[in-house]
Design an enzyme around this catalytic site. Structure first.
Site, mmCIF file in Angstrom:
data_model
loop_
_atom_site.group_PDB
_atom_site.id
_atom_site.type_symbol
_atom_site.label_atom_id
_atom_site.label_comp_id
_atom_site.label_asym_id
_atom_site.label_seq_id
_atom_site.Cartn_x
_atom_site.Cartn_y
_atom_site.Cartn_z
ATOM 1 N N LYS A 13 38.036 36.993 54.025
ATOM 2 C CA LYS A 13 38.599 36.030 53.265
ATOM 3 C C LYS A 13 39.739 35.801 53.178
ATOM 4 O O LYS A 13 39.770 34.687 53.699
ATOM 5 C CB LYS A 13 37.910 35.907 51.954
ATOM 6 C CG LYS A 13 36.356 35.943 52.064
ATOM 7 C CD LYS A 13 35.735 35.196 50.973
ATOM 8 C CE LYS A 13 36.114 36.151 49.552
ATOM 9 N NZ LYS A 13 35.082 37.594 49.465
ATOM 10 N N ARG A 88 32.248 32.080 43.088
ATOM 11 C CA ARG A 88 31.027 33.120 43.190
ATOM 12 C C ARG A 88 30.023 33.115 42.114
ATOM 13 O O ARG A 88 29.514 34.597 42.594
ATOM 14 C CB ARG A 88 32.218 34.794 42.296
ATOM 15 C CG ARG A 88 32.745 36.112 43.422
ATOM 16 C CD ARG A 88 33.151 36.635 42.743
ATOM 17 N NE ARG A 88 33.925 37.743 43.829
ATOM 18 C CZ ARG A 88 34.838 37.524 44.797
ATOM 19 N NH1 ARG A 88 35.571 36.797 43.840
ATOM 20 N NH2 ARG A 88 35.043 39.057 45.296
ATOM 21 N N ARG A 122 41.625 49.827 53.405
ATOM 22 C CA ARG A 122 42.367 49.039 53.416
ATOM 23 C C ARG A 122 43.506 49.309 52.479
ATOM 24 O O ARG A 122 43.290 49.297 51.388
ATOM 25 C CB ARG A 122 41.571 47.652 52.747
ATOM 26 C CG ARG A 122 42.525 46.386 51.992
ATOM 27 C CD ARG A 122 41.663 45.323 52.102
ATOM 28 N NE ARG A 122 40.786 44.775 50.740
ATOM 29 C CZ ARG A 122 40.579 44.501 50.141
ATOM 30 N NH1 ARG A 122 39.991 42.887 50.662
ATOM 31 N NH2 ARG A 122 39.621 44.502 48.818
ATOM 32 N N ARG A 153 43.672 49.543 46.502
ATOM 33 C CA ARG A 153 42.909 48.540 45.903
ATOM 34 C C ARG A 153 42.240 49.439 44.613
ATOM 35 O O ARG A 153 41.413 49.857 45.509
ATOM 36 C CB ARG A 153 42.372 47.274 45.803
ATOM 37 C CG ARG A 153 43.259 46.142 46.299
ATOM 38 C CD ARG A 153 42.658 45.190 46.663
ATOM 39 N NE ARG A 153 41.285 44.879 45.657
ATOM 40 C CZ ARG A 153 40.278 43.802 46.210
ATOM 41 N NH1 ARG A 153 41.666 42.277 47.332
ATOM 42 N NH2 ARG A 153 39.404 43.393 46.030
ATOM 43 N N ARG A 164 29.915 46.500 44.259
ATOM 44 C CA ARG A 164 30.610 44.947 44.090
ATOM 45 C C ARG A 164 30.314 44.077 45.152
ATOM 46 O O ARG A 164 29.386 43.270 45.496
ATOM 47 C CB ARG A 164 32.584 45.381 45.117
ATOM 48 C CG ARG A 164 33.442 45.437 43.733
ATOM 49 C CD ARG A 164 34.529 45.729 44.439
ATOM 50 N NE ARG A 164 35.194 45.021 45.281
ATOM 51 C CZ ARG A 164 35.713 44.997 46.695
ATOM 52 N NH1 ARG A 164 36.449 46.011 46.565
ATOM 53 N NH2 ARG A 164 36.502 44.062 47.142
#
Ligand code: ADP
Length: 209
Positions: A13, A88, A122, A153, A164
């Protein structure tokens, strides 16, 4: 144009939001980014959000809704915007309905195994917030754009990734039906190379414009 980017964590996203905002000259509103900045600056919102984010849970609706409501009043939103990571939950979508009317929802689809692989590989730049995958970095440890040392992160740890995804399917996926009922959902295939996906999304948006 007012657009929502919907999709599970790791769907790309943020990357797509960047491509689209440049192309269509829209404001980019990423609630994840806003919350991480709030945490870094130790603001009241940041203090409320931190423990939820570290665990991969959603930050309470009232906190996020207030943040977005304020952001949408800024002058750069006048020419349209792209919401990345908001809404969300159905409660957030209902709150958004009282603020404005959305033109299109881009729903990025891809299977879980892709998501886990992407999130665990990532690395992000703490300065410009761009993400890179370790495989494409060829051993580099700094941001190709501004030279800052890339970091992982905290919520990209394997254990947190699972929660998540669970939260996404429970709380966020119902938004697809919510917006389908309004006839504004455009589904795209998130497994494609990011530039190809960007072209697909741009084609969908040109038809809306
Ligand atoms: P990703 O889409 O990769 O999970 P984000 O940067 O969008 O990353 O979000 C990171 C975290 O920030 C979420 O796991 C959640 O804790 C919090 N967050 C972001 N947006 C919202 C929102 N709209 N409502 C509640 N929590 C949010």
């Amino acid at each position: 144009m007012k657009i929502i980017l919907l999709g599970p964590p790791g769907a790309g996203k943020g990357t797509q939001a960047q491509l689209i905002t440049e192309r269509f000259k829209l404001a980019h509103i990423s609630t994840g980014e806003m919350l991480r900045t709030a945490i870094r600056n130790k603001t009241e919102t940041g203090l409320k959000a931190e423990s939820f984010m570290d665990k991969g849970q959603l930050v309470p609706d009232d906190v996020v809704i207030a943040l977005v409501q304020e952001r949408l009043q800024e002058p750069d939103c006048e020419n349209g915007y792209i919401l990345d990571g908001f809404p969300r939950t159905v409660a957030q979508a209902e709150a958004l309905d009282t603020i404005t009317e959305i033109d299109a929802v881009i729903d990025i689809n891809l299977p879980d195994d892709f998501l886990v692989e992407r999130l665990s590989g990532r690395r992000v730049c703490p300065v410009c917030e761009r993400s890179y995958h370790v495989e494409l970095l060829n051993g580099a440890t700094t941001c190709p754009d501004d030279g800052a040392v890339l970091v992982q992160r905290e919520d990209d740890e394997p254990k947190t990734i699972k929660s998540r995804l669970k939260v996404y399917y429970q709380k966020t996926a119902p938004l697809i039906a919510y917006y389908k009922a309004k006839g504004i959902v455009h589904a795209v295939d998130g497994t494609q190379y990011y530039k190809v996906l960007g072209e697909n999304i741009a084609d969908e948006l040109k038809a809306v414009q």
